[in-house]
Design an enzyme around this catalytic site. Structure first.
Site, PDB file in Angstrom:
ATOM      1  N   HIS A 141      -5.077  11.763  11.408  1.00 39.64           N
ATOM      2  CA  HIS A 141      -4.789  13.120  10.931  1.00 39.64           C
ATOM      3  C   HIS A 141      -4.682  14.029  12.147  1.00 39.64           C
ATOM      4  O   HIS A 141      -5.534  13.960  13.041  1.00 39.64           O
ATOM      5  CB  HIS A 141      -5.934  13.667  10.087  1.00 39.64           C
ATOM      6  CG  HIS A 141      -6.239  12.924   8.830  1.00 39.64           C
ATOM      7  ND1 HIS A 141      -5.937  13.408   7.583  1.00 39.64           N
ATOM      8  CD2 HIS A 141      -6.846  11.728   8.613  1.00 39.64           C
ATOM      9  CE1 HIS A 141      -6.355  12.553   6.659  1.00 39.64           C
ATOM     10  NE2 HIS A 141      -6.910  11.526   7.255  1.00 39.64           N
ATOM     11  N   ASN A 167     -10.293   8.264   9.808  1.00 38.86           N
ATOM     12  CA  ASN A 167     -11.430   7.861   8.988  1.00 38.86           C
ATOM     13  C   ASN A 167     -11.404   6.349   8.835  1.00 38.86           C
ATOM     14  O   ASN A 167     -10.339   5.758   8.629  1.00 38.86           O
ATOM     15  CB  ASN A 167     -11.357   8.539   7.617  1.00 38.86           C
ATOM     16  CG  ASN A 167     -11.426  10.052   7.723  1.00 38.86           C
ATOM     17  OD1 ASN A 167     -12.169  10.587   8.534  1.00 38.86           O
ATOM     18  ND2 ASN A 167     -10.634  10.738   6.917  1.00 38.86           N
ATOM     19  N   GLY A 210     -15.127   7.732   4.994  1.00 44.83           N
ATOM     20  CA  GLY A 210     -14.375   8.520   4.006  1.00 44.83           C
ATOM     21  C   GLY A 210     -12.902   8.168   3.931  1.00 44.83           C
ATOM     22  O   GLY A 210     -12.079   8.980   3.508  1.00 44.83           O
ATOM     23  N   HIS A 237      -4.309   5.491   9.665  1.00 39.51           N
ATOM     24  CA  HIS A 237      -3.607   6.758   9.874  1.00 39.51           C
ATOM     25  C   HIS A 237      -4.498   7.706  10.662  1.00 39.51           C
ATOM     26  O   HIS A 237      -5.712   7.718  10.492  1.00 39.51           O
ATOM     27  CB  HIS A 237      -3.192   7.398   8.552  1.00 39.51           C
ATOM     28  CG  HIS A 237      -4.314   7.562   7.568  1.00 39.51           C
ATOM     29  ND1 HIS A 237      -4.785   6.501   6.819  1.00 39.51           N
ATOM     30  CD2 HIS A 237      -5.054   8.634   7.228  1.00 39.51           C
ATOM     31  CE1 HIS A 237      -5.766   6.928   6.046  1.00 39.51           C
ATOM     32  NE2 HIS A 237      -5.970   8.218   6.285  1.00 39.51           N
ATOM     33  N   HIS A 268      -4.524   2.075   5.121  1.00 38.64           N
ATOM     34  CA  HIS A 268      -3.463   1.811   6.097  1.00 38.64           C
ATOM     35  C   HIS A 268      -3.775   2.780   7.227  1.00 38.64           C
ATOM     36  O   HIS A 268      -3.780   4.004   6.990  1.00 38.64           O
ATOM     37  CB  HIS A 268      -2.088   2.076   5.460  1.00 38.64           C
ATOM     38  CG  HIS A 268      -0.913   1.836   6.374  1.00 38.64           C
ATOM     39  ND1 HIS A 268       0.164   1.027   6.020  1.00 38.64           N
ATOM     40  CD2 HIS A 268      -0.624   2.307   7.608  1.00 38.64           C
ATOM     41  CE1 HIS A 268       1.052   1.021   6.994  1.00 38.64           C
ATOM     42  NE2 HIS A 268       0.600   1.802   7.977  1.00 38.64           N
ATOM     43  N   HIS A 312       1.409  -2.727   9.060  1.00 39.36           N
ATOM     44  CA  HIS A 312       0.180  -2.425   8.307  1.00 39.36           C
ATOM     45  C   HIS A 312      -1.063  -2.951   9.029  1.00 39.36           C
ATOM     46  O   HIS A 312      -1.183  -4.148   9.265  1.00 39.36           O
ATOM     47  CB  HIS A 312       0.246  -3.021   6.897  1.00 39.36           C
ATOM     48  CG  HIS A 312      -0.982  -2.741   6.091  1.00 39.36           C
ATOM     49  ND1 HIS A 312      -1.044  -1.742   5.145  1.00 39.36           N
ATOM     50  CD2 HIS A 312      -2.217  -3.293   6.131  1.00 39.36           C
ATOM     51  CE1 HIS A 312      -2.256  -1.708   4.634  1.00 39.36           C
ATOM     52  NE2 HIS A 312      -2.994  -2.638   5.212  1.00 39.36           N
ATOM     53  N   CYS A 329       0.836  -1.206   0.000  1.00 37.16           N
ATOM     54  CA  CYS A 329       0.000   0.000   0.000  1.00 37.16           C
ATOM     55  C   CYS A 329       0.873   1.259   0.000  1.00 37.16           C
ATOM     56  O   CYS A 329       2.069   1.214   0.277  1.00 37.16           O
ATOM     57  CB  CYS A 329      -0.984  -0.015   1.180  1.00 37.16           C
ATOM     58  SG  CYS A 329      -0.409   0.786   2.679  1.00 37.16           S
ATOM     59  N   CYS A 372       2.760   1.958   3.178  1.00 36.37           N
ATOM     60  CA  CYS A 372       3.867   1.004   3.361  1.00 36.37           C
ATOM     61  C   CYS A 372       5.047   1.402   2.468  1.00 36.37           C
ATOM     62  O   CYS A 372       6.205   1.239   2.855  1.00 36.37           O
ATOM     63  CB  CYS A 372       3.406  -0.425   3.068  1.00 36.37           C
ATOM     64  SG  CYS A 372       2.461  -1.168   4.428  1.00 36.37           S
ATOM     65  N   ASP A 380       0.976  15.739   5.468  1.00 42.32           N
ATOM     66  CA  ASP A 380       0.022  15.335   4.440  1.00 42.32           C
ATOM     67  C   ASP A 380       0.373  16.065   3.143  1.00 42.32           C
ATOM     68  O   ASP A 380       0.697  17.247   3.146  1.00 42.32           O
ATOM     69  CB  ASP A 380      -1.408  15.678   4.877  1.00 42.32           C
ATOM     70  CG  ASP A 380      -2.454  14.968   4.023  1.00 42.32           C
ATOM     71  OD1 ASP A 380      -3.158  14.095   4.573  1.00 42.32           O
ATOM     72  OD2 ASP A 380      -2.569  15.272   2.817  1.00 42.32           O
TER      73      ASP A 380
HETATM   74  P1  5GP Z   1      -8.014   9.462   4.314  1.00 40.78           P
HETATM   75  O1  5GP Z   1      -9.032  10.109   3.411  1.00 40.78           O
HETATM   76  O2  5GP Z   1      -7.707   8.036   3.900  1.00 40.78           O
HETATM   77  O3  5GP Z   1      -8.349   9.586   5.773  1.00 40.78           O
HETATM   78  O4  5GP Z   1      -6.711  10.317   4.148  1.00 40.78           O
HETATM   79  C1  5GP Z   1      -5.667  10.010   3.279  1.00 40.78           C
HETATM   80  C2  5GP Z   1      -4.715  11.172   3.318  1.00 40.78           C
HETATM   81  O5  5GP Z   1      -3.488  10.756   2.748  1.00 40.78           O
HETATM   82  C3  5GP Z   1      -5.202  12.378   2.502  1.00 40.78           C
HETATM   83  O6  5GP Z   1      -5.277  13.518   3.356  1.00 40.78           O
HETATM   84  C4  5GP Z   1      -4.122  12.544   1.420  1.00 40.78           C
HETATM   85  O7  5GP Z   1      -3.826  13.892   1.124  1.00 40.78           O
HETATM   86  C5  5GP Z   1      -2.928  11.819   2.021  1.00 40.78           C
HETATM   87  N1  5GP Z   1      -2.021  11.219   1.052  1.00 40.78           N
HETATM   88  C6  5GP Z   1      -2.363  10.390   0.032  1.00 40.78           C
HETATM   89  N2  5GP Z   1      -1.262  10.003  -0.638  1.00 40.78           N
HETATM   90  C7  5GP Z   1      -0.204  10.589  -0.032  1.00 40.78           C
HETATM   91  C8  5GP Z   1       1.214  10.557  -0.265  1.00 40.78           C
HETATM   92  O8  5GP Z   1       1.725   9.905  -1.175  1.00 40.78           O
HETATM   93  N3  5GP Z   1       1.988  11.286   0.586  1.00 40.78           N
HETATM   94  C9  5GP Z   1       1.466  12.017   1.606  1.00 40.78           C
HETATM   95  N4  5GP Z   1       2.336  12.712   2.380  1.00 40.78           N
HETATM   96  N5  5GP Z   1       0.144  12.056   1.864  1.00 40.78           N
HETATM   97  C10 5GP Z   1      -0.684  11.352   1.048  1.00 40.78           C
HETATM   98 ZN    ZN Z   2       0.297  -0.350   4.423  1.00 37.73          ZN
END
Ligand code: 5GP
Ligand code: ZN
Length: 109
Positions: free
Chosen positions: A97, A82, A88, A95, A93, A44, A2, A5, A28
Site C-alpha cells: 500500500h 500486511n 491484517g 501487495h 496476493h 502470484h 485470486c 490475479c 485501492d
Molecule cells: P490488505 O488488508 O490485504 O492489506 O489490503 C487489501 C486491499 O485491497 C484493501 O485496501 C482493499 O480496499 C483492496 N481491494 C480489495 N478488493 C479490491 C478490488 O477488487 N479492487 C481494488 N482496486 N482494490 C481492492
Molecule cells: Zn493472485
C-alpha cells in the site's frame, strides 16, 4: 484465481497508475487517504514471505518509479505490506500500500 490475479488478467477492472511487464500499480477501491495505491507483482506470491529477493529488488525500483511519477518522493508517504492473519492481510496476493497526498499520521489503526 485470486482477486488480484483477476485484476491482472483484466477480469476485474482497475484504475491503473503505472504498469510494466512484471508489476502493476492501481488505485485501492476503498481509499484510506487522498492517495491510496496498491502495487502488486504480476506473478502470484501469497505475501512478502514468499517473494524471492531478486524480484523484490525489481519491485523496489518499480515503486520508486511510481513515487517519482506522482511526486510523492518530495513530501513523503507511507509504504506498507500486511502479512498474514496477525498483519491484517485480507487479500492473499502480495501487495504494498502507498498512502499519501496528505499527512498519514502516526498509526493506521
Ligand atoms: P490488505 O488488508 O490485504 O492489506 O489490503 C487489501 C486491499 O485491497 C484493501 O485496501 C482493499 O480496499 C483492496 N481491494 C480489495 N478488493 C479490491 C478490488 O477488487 N479492487 C481494488 N482496486 N482494490 C481492492
Ligand atoms: Zn493472485
Amino acid at each position: 484465481m485470486c482477486i488480484f490475479c483477476k485484476i491482472i488478467s483484466g477480469d476485474i477492472l482497475n484504475k491503473t497508475i503505472l504498469e510494466n511487464d512484471k508489476f502493476l500499480a492501481f488505485e485501492d477501491i476503498n481509499p484510506l487517504r487522498k492517495i491510496h495505491i496498491l502495487i502488486i507483482p504480476k506473478e502470484h506470491f501469497n505475501s512478502f514471505e514468499q517473494i524471492p529477493a531478486n524480484i523484490m529488488g525489481q519491485m523496489t525500483s518499480f515503486i520508486q518509479e511510481l513515487t517519482k511519477k506522482l511526486n510523492l518522493n518530495k513530501d513523503g508517504y507511507r509504504l506498507i505490506t500486511n502479512i498474514g492473519e496477525h498483519g491484517g492481510q485480507e487479500v492473499e496476493h502480495l501487495h504494498f500500500h502507498i498512502l499519501g497526498g496528505e499527512k498519514v499520521g502516526k498509526l493506521l489503526g
